[in-house]
Design a protein around this motif. Sequence first.
Motif: not given
Lengths: 117, 247
Positions: A75-83
């Motif tokens: 979850h954390r990495f997904r949003y790190t990639l998004y933002d």
Amino acid sequence: MPKRSNEPLLWSLFSAGGVVAAFLIPVHLFLFGVAFPLGWLPDPGYQRLLALVRHPLTRIYLFVLCSLPLFHWAHRFRYTLYDGLQIKHLNELIFTFCYGGAMAGTAAAGYLLWTIR
Amino acid sequence: MADTIALEVTRYCPERDAEPSFQTFEAPLRKDWVVLDALNYIKDKVDGSLSFRWSCRMGICGSCGMMVNGEPKLTCATFLSNYAPGPIRVQPLQYFPVVRDLVIEMTDFLNKLKAVKPWIVRREEKPLSAGEYLQTPEQMDAYKQYSMCINCMLCYAACPVYGLEKHFKGPAVLALAQRYNKDSRDQGAGERTDLLSQEDGIWDCTFVGECTKVCPKNVDPAGAIQQYKLTATIEWFQSLLMPWGAK
């Protein structure tokens, strides 16, 4: 009615993983990384630990300890990639990579813990 | 202490200028002056065409939010002396379209605010003769902090997610939705759920926490959003396990 999001499921895995990672993993790091090697606590030895791991409750515990933090990472990495990298247009790929990775890690942990004799 | 301080102020007239530029003004560096006093000095004495919003000068109206040296601030509560010897860079709140100079376009915020019904929703109003809706101090404490919001939008200018996702409802709107959800007199939580539980409701928030840091009224929008994530998650599991249950 507007479409409800499936984020609650992913977020609850994320939160649970965060709790496990923050509270339990430091205990393991302290015991196996510091206290046993430095002799602060008596080393339980391989055989006793193996006997412990053979107990079903220990297996369940270790399974949770491995799996939930992986979903936290996903979850954390997904949003790190998004933002962070601003590549939200690659959503499907990122989604599959992150949660797929967590599921693969969970499956591997499950397999190992199941087959340990 | 020097007796003047330089302010580099954004000038922009979208009908005329291709892009915003800075104009430097000197203003008296008085110990009791805030950035807004310097802007008013410039407007009165130097250049009457400088445009900015302000009203109360005492942190109540929420009109005078601007970027001061890159940080969202209420300019009526930001002392010049804290930035001496300067220069001080004054820009419009970031992530908002600019109408002119330091004036931002806030329609997006107002539409989002209205959508979450930031008022007490009752299924049925009591007749006046039935008296007031009473509340204990504990019931009031549950929402009072969020009711301090003055809609100054500093939290939007501080939120990197709002900068990237224009559809995101944003910190103040979500905190104000919680302000009414948590009010014992309110019965509108169910009507707000669909809007808040969407991707661009609470779920876009990645808990950066800057909104809470910059809030001049010590509201905690980040906390409100995290609380609501838990509420929404519990509701999600309930509707999964008991799909027949009323929403």
